[in-house]
Design a protein around this motif. Sequence first.
Motif, PDB file in Angstrom:
ATOM      1  N   UNK A  95       0.805  -1.226   0.000  1.00  0.00           N
ATOM      2  CA  UNK A  95       0.000   0.000   0.000  1.00  0.00           C
ATOM      3  C   UNK A  95       0.839   1.278   0.000  1.00  0.00           C
ATOM      4  N   UNK A  96       1.983   1.261   0.681  1.00  0.00           N
ATOM      5  CA  UNK A  96       2.780   2.492   0.762  1.00  0.00           C
ATOM      6  C   UNK A  96       3.396   2.854  -0.591  1.00  0.00           C
ATOM      7  N   UNK A  97       3.429   1.900  -1.537  1.00  0.00           N
ATOM      8  CA  UNK A  97       3.985   2.192  -2.860  1.00  0.00           C
ATOM      9  C   UNK A  97       2.937   2.748  -3.810  1.00  0.00           C
ATOM     10  N   UNK A  98       1.725   2.864  -3.316  1.00  0.00           N
ATOM     11  CA  UNK A  98       0.637   3.329  -4.176  1.00  0.00           C
ATOM     12  C   UNK A  98       0.511   4.839  -4.043  1.00  0.00           C
TER      13      UNK A  98
END
Length: 348
Positions: free
Chosen positions: A345-348
């Motif tokens: 999620x943090x790469x989105x």
Amino acid sequence: MAEMNFGGVVEQVATRDEFPLEKAREVLKNETIAVIGYGVQGPGQALNLRDNGFNVIIGQRKGGKTWEKAIADGWVPGETLFDIEEAAEKGTIIQYLLSDAAQIEVWPRLKPYLTAGKALYFSHGFGITYKERTGIIPPADVDVILVAPKGSGTSLRRMFLEGRGLNSSYAIFQDATGRAKERVIALGIGVGSGYLFETDFKREVYSDLTGERGTLMGAIQGILLAQYEVLRENGHSPSEAFNETVEELTQSLMPLFAEKGMDWMYANCSTTAQRGALDWMGPFHDASKPVFEKLYKEVACGNEAQRSIDTNSKPDYREKLEEELKALRESEMWRTGAVVRKLRPENN
Ligand SMILES: NC(=O)c1ccc[n+]([C@@H]2O[C@H](COP(=O)([O-])OP(=O)(O)OC[C@H]3O[C@@H](n4cnc5c(N)ncnc54)[C@H](O)[C@@H]3O)[C@@H](O)[C@H]2O)c1
Ligand SMILES: CC(C)(O)[C@@H](O)C(=O)O
Ligand SMILES: [Mg+2]
Ligand SMILES: [Mg+2]
């Protein structure tokens, strides 16, 4: 030195409390630290030492990829970046951070510069412990010391920049000047370690070779792949097999047991998971222990060292290693991993 109790066994540990950075700088204020080799440990240690205010120069083969990397990192040819012999001549402390195989090849060219009172520094007990195989026998009038960071040089640098640091073990093989101990602790603090665990060259290399072939690198890939294959052979999708084998381990559970131990990680999983893990840890232990016993014997008798020397001394050793790493990278499990990592999620 602080005495610390590790699970009931008392050990000696050097700490920044008794040996702060200012003291390390004072101890090494008249020294020139020549870091020979700029692969993985070389940059990590040299840049941390430089940022910590020590007098550091680099010795490197001219013209290669890592020569350019050193320039990009701010080392200046003719001022702080030299070929190996020139750096060895200028250095009063020679940090021998070529690959273990290259250390053997370069040794006859380095040895003449190890004049009385200098220090020869390793980050592995390899060259000295297996001296019959490496031919690395230092002159009697130099200090021979070791600081072995317990992790990759890349992590050593990253953790330093994050204001953390990475602990190391340290050892003294030869104290010719009477200053070996203060030199080695000062260097350990200088490269960014907070604590330095006492060892000797033989124990360092036996444990290090076992660890990297075992749980840290070899065993971990072996066991992850075995579980991934079983899930795939039983009809699970790649993403399901990868999530249940690798992603959850590295992203969710490993940070928990890194923080407060295995029982705490277990306690933060369901009682169903706890029951199963407590029952199955025994069979996994019993199945793998003979492999670890065999591994340790192969390390202690020198076979592992010899295999590493033989393969890594070949002119095309880098290409061959890269071929094998490519096969890992292109395996279904790690191709799946590349996609799964993007979905964090943090790469989105
Ligand atoms: N890689 C790590 O993070 C790590 C961790 C702890 C200890 N160590 C130890 O630190 C030492 C250095 O390891 P490394 O992984 O940084 O080494 P490396 O394989 O990255 O090589 C270091 C340097 O050696 C040079 N080199 C290779 N062959 C050469 C030759 N024939 N002549 C001249 N130069 C040559 C390379 O160009 C490179 O600059 C080793 O003793 C290793 O066991 C490494
Ligand atoms: C980083 C490791 C595995 O701890 C080191 O021992 C190495 O050889 O690179
Ligand atoms: Mg190692
Ligand atoms: Mg290691």
